[in-house]
Scaffold this motif. Structure first.
Motif, PDB file in Angstrom:
ATOM      1  N   TRP A  61       7.819   4.743  11.991  1.00 44.99           N
ATOM      2  CA  TRP A  61       7.447   3.307  11.624  1.00 44.99           C
ATOM      3  C   TRP A  61       8.865   2.369  11.562  1.00 44.99           C
TER       4      TRP A  61
ATOM      5  N   TYR B 299      -2.692  12.048  -1.643  1.00 41.34           N
ATOM      6  CA  TYR B 299      -1.434  12.014  -1.751  1.00 41.34           C
ATOM      7  C   TYR B 299      -1.070  12.700  -3.148  1.00 41.34           C
TER       8      TYR B 299
ATOM      9  N   SER C 147       7.517  -0.586   5.357  1.00 43.33           N
ATOM     10  CA  SER C 147       6.840   0.538   5.074  1.00 43.33           C
ATOM     11  C   SER C 147       7.579   1.739   5.377  1.00 43.33           C
TER      12      SER C 147
ATOM     13  N   MET D 277       8.937   4.356   2.292  1.00 41.12           N
ATOM     14  CA  MET D 277       8.752   5.917   2.599  1.00 41.12           C
ATOM     15  C   MET D 277      10.148   6.742   2.814  1.00 41.12           C
TER      16      MET D 277
ATOM     17  N   TYR E 278       0.748  -1.154  -0.051  1.00 42.76           N
ATOM     18  CA  TYR E 278      -0.051  -0.118   0.024  1.00 42.76           C
ATOM     19  C   TYR E 278       0.825   1.304  -0.010  1.00 42.76           C
ATOM     20  N   MET E 279       1.989   1.222   0.962  1.00 43.22           N
ATOM     21  CA  MET E 279       2.777   2.437   1.017  1.00 43.22           C
ATOM     22  C   MET E 279       3.545   2.648  -0.277  1.00 43.22           C
TER      23      MET E 279
ATOM     24  N   ASN F  46      -1.706   9.646   8.848  1.00 44.32           N
ATOM     25  CA  ASN F  46      -0.537   8.715   9.286  1.00 44.32           C
ATOM     26  C   ASN F  46      -0.605   8.471  10.881  1.00 44.32           C
TER      27      ASN F  46
END
Length: 280
Positions: free
Chosen positions: A206, A162, A235, A239, A85-86, A140
């Protein structure tokens, strides 16, 4: 009951298999058609210098990546892999927007009227930074992200936010419309540095959190046999790595600005010629 191995270990071909989402598909095709019409018209009218083929190629690549990330099976696996997903979100935020912005033709809107006045407001650095920060921070933090996943807005609304907020950010950084964007390279460098901080901050949380932060992923069956905590940490790496090119560009712009500033300060002051001397 456990999921079949083919479900938990999809191949790249499985992830890219078509899964149409009209909410993204229809606007994307309309924008692509409008761009193609404008490109062909400009070349018919002899204005090819304002709309070179390399710009059209970059824009087409951006549209293709946008369709791949929103119209494939990968878009339906939000709750099965936070890392996947990220990856989709980072493509929509850090790859597609600069391609689309660089693909824009040479336009000269008037900042005092009509669309130019609206663009002058929307592309204000503080407006872009506020929107981008709000999207990154709110969606987030655990409460915002949990609500988004549970309500299923994470699959449609969040990718769109986004993309939209990142388009504003990259438009400030790359300055495709100089008539409504008077910012110099130094201010764009500082802006890029500030815009990178929220994403880097979330990625760090994270990476170093000792527990899974998001309720929907605590007991989730993750793709490729990752544990939920590994999924979250991966993730974070995704990012952080995705944000490095924009951060590097910000430092390059700041470095170029400092060089320009030092060269300007090192020049001798201009000599003012008196009127009497000028007449002689």
């Amino acid at each position: 009951m456990s999921a079949p191995p083919s479900t938990l270990n999809p191949t790249l071909a499985d992830l890219l298999s078509p899964s149409l989402d009209p909410l993204f598909l229809i606007p994307t095709l309309l924008i692509a058609a409008a761009y193609l019409w404008g490109f062909l018209r400009a070349h018919r009218e002899g204005r090819a210098q304002d709309w070179p083929a390399w710009k059209a190629a970059l824009f087409a690549l951006g549209v293709l990546l946008l369709l791949m990330t929103t119209q494939s099976r990968a878009a339906t696996l939000t709750q099965s892999s936070m890392a996947l997903y990220m990856t989709r979100l980072m493509v929509l935020a850090e790859v597609v927007p600069p391609l689309l912005v660089l693909g824009l033709p040479r336009l000269r809107p008037d900042p005092r009227r009509g669309p130019g006045r609206i663009l002058n407001l929307l592309l204000d650095p503080w407006v872009a930074l506020a929107l981008w920060t709000a999207v990154i921070i709110y969606w987030n933090v655990p409460a915002g992200f949990n609500a988004s996943v549970v309500s299923n807005t994470a699959a449609t609304l969040l990718p769109g936010l986004y993309l939209l907020s990142s388009l504003f950010v990259w438009s400030v950084i790359l300055r495709p419309l100089p008539t409504v964007q008077p910012a110099d390279i130094g201010s764009r460098g500082w802006f890029g540095l500030l815009a990178a901080l929220p994403m880097m901050g979330v990625a760090s949380v994270w990476l170093y959190s000792p527990r899974v932060l998001y309720t929907p992923y605590v007991n989730a069956l993750c793709l490729w046999n990752y544990t939920p905590l590994q999924n979250q940490q991966l993730s974070g790496w995704i990012m952080m790595l995705a944000g490095l090119p924009a951060l590097a560009l910000a430092f390059i712009q700041l470095f170029a600005w400092l060089i320009k500033l030092s060269e300007t300060q090192g020049m001798p002051p201009a000599r003012v010629v008196p009127d009497s001397d000028a007449e002689n």
